[in-house]
Design a protein around this motif. Structure first.
Motif, PDB file in Angstrom:
ATOM      1  N   LEU A 180      -4.249  -3.502  11.886  1.00 55.12           N
ATOM      2  CA  LEU A 180      -3.361  -3.304  10.742  1.00 55.12           C
ATOM      3  C   LEU A 180      -2.108  -4.139  10.933  1.00 55.12           C
ATOM      4  O   LEU A 180      -1.613  -4.285  12.048  1.00 55.12           O
ATOM      5  N   GLU A 211       6.940  -0.695   0.591  1.00 56.56           N
ATOM      6  CA  GLU A 211       6.528  -0.252   1.927  1.00 56.56           C
ATOM      7  C   GLU A 211       5.744   1.054   1.850  1.00 56.56           C
ATOM      8  O   GLU A 211       4.779   1.252   2.591  1.00 56.56           O
ATOM      9  N   ASP A 259      -0.512   1.411   7.872  1.00 57.57           N
ATOM     10  CA  ASP A 259      -0.978   0.764   6.649  1.00 57.57           C
ATOM     11  C   ASP A 259      -2.326   1.324   6.201  1.00 57.57           C
ATOM     12  O   ASP A 259      -3.155   1.748   7.025  1.00 57.57           O
ATOM     13  N   TYR A 260      -2.548   1.312   4.905  1.00 54.56           N
ATOM     14  CA  TYR A 260      -3.856   1.633   4.355  1.00 54.56           C
ATOM     15  C   TYR A 260      -4.833   0.546   4.804  1.00 54.56           C
ATOM     16  O   TYR A 260      -4.524  -0.648   4.742  1.00 54.56           O
ATOM     17  N   LYS A 295       0.953  -3.490   9.800  1.00 50.19           N
ATOM     18  CA  LYS A 295       2.066  -2.607  10.131  1.00 50.19           C
ATOM     19  C   LYS A 295       1.523  -1.218  10.437  1.00 50.19           C
ATOM     20  O   LYS A 295       0.477  -0.816   9.904  1.00 50.19           O
ATOM     21  N   ARG A 344       2.196   0.458   0.678  1.00 48.33           N
ATOM     22  CA  ARG A 344       1.327  -0.094   1.730  1.00 48.33           C
ATOM     23  C   ARG A 344       0.583   1.016   2.462  1.00 48.33           C
ATOM     24  O   ARG A 344      -0.516   0.800   2.983  1.00 48.33           O
ATOM     25  N   LYS A 345       1.195   2.217   2.512  1.00 49.75           N
ATOM     26  CA  LYS A 345       0.622   3.331   3.274  1.00 49.75           C
ATOM     27  C   LYS A 345      -0.314   4.203   2.430  1.00 49.75           C
ATOM     28  O   LYS A 345      -1.184   4.879   2.957  1.00 49.75           O
TER      29      LYS A 345
END
Length: 250
Positions: free
Chosen positions: A10, A89, A15-16, A12, A92-93
């Motif tokens: 990933l 951000e 992250d998904y 970050k 992204r998760k």
């Protein structure tokens, strides 16, 4: 960091995963300052997923977003851009929910930018508070649009469109099942502050009342929640009053 499900790398933490299409972050805790925001990504245990091991440390990592307002800069635009970067951000998760504490203006702007359930948390140790809160409750989420949650025999709301906007603000909460408007009492004490809204103490079943006041008129509206007891209902009450405050109804 690697994906908790397929071990793909990933970019970050939290992250998904675009490889296996699985979520790695269950909740984001946002500590929002006017010039600096910190996001903490939390993972949860998934007892139904045998590929997900129980985590000793649910904190996956932190991300910091900063902004530096310049003299003469359009503050509204700068704040919107700051909130947009925070929202990017969070997206992204793809978390199940977001908990936010700190500057109201920043949180309000972030709420408008994202489409995840967002709850206010006021605590000196917000991450610890959220971990305890998530451990103590597992509330159902209601996906019904706000307009479809409003019902009952009383169809008139005080405050006209403003009253309806306040009702929709509460009905939009993911743990609200239904809002049932009550009769209007025109014998209250007059007020010049415009329409105000407040959610009252939860009953034993976790349901609450929403009071609308406009001039000398008062309307009590029943709010049916997914809470199972008074304690969980009080958590929802706090969330609803925070949302009403952010929407400038308090």
């Amino acid at each position: 960091m690697e994906c908790r499900h397929c071990a793909s790398p990933l970019e970050k933490p939290g992250d998904y995963c675009l490889v296996c299409r699985e979520r790695n972050t269950d909740a984001v805790v946002l500590e929002a300052g006017r010039e600096r925001a910190t996001m903490t990504m939390l993972a949860g245990d998934d007892d139904d997923d045998p590929t997900t091991a129980t985590l000793d440390d649910p904190v996956l990592g932190e991300t910091t977003i900063t902004t530096t307002p310049e003299d003469g800069e359009n503050e509204i635009v700068e704040l919107r851009n700051f909130a947009g970067r925070i929202g990017d951000e969070i997206r992204r998760k793809r978390p199940e929910e977001v908990y936010a504490g700190g500057e109201r203006d920043v949180i309000r702007a972030v709420r408008e930018d994202i489409h995840f359930p967002c709850y206010r948390v006021d605590d000196a140790a917000p991450v610890e508070a959220v971990l305890e809160r998530r451990g103590n409750r597992a509330l159902d989420v209601v996906q019904t649009p706000p307009a479809e949650k409003i019902g009952g025999s009383h169809t008139t709301l005080i405050g006209g469109r403003t009253g309806m906007r306040a009702i929709h603000t509460v009905a939009d909460h993911p743990h609200v099942k239904k809002v049932i408007p009550g009769p209007i009492d025109a014998g209250g004490k007059g007020s010049q502050s415009g329409l105000r809204a407040k959610v009252t103490r939860a009953d034993d079943g976790g349901n609450v009342r929403m009071l609308l006041r406009d001039g000398s008129s008062v309307q009590e509206n029943r709010v049916v929640t997914t809470a199972r007891d008074r304690e969980m209902g009080e958590m929802i009450r706090d969330d609803l009053n925070e949302v009403l405050t952010d929407a400038e109804f308090q």
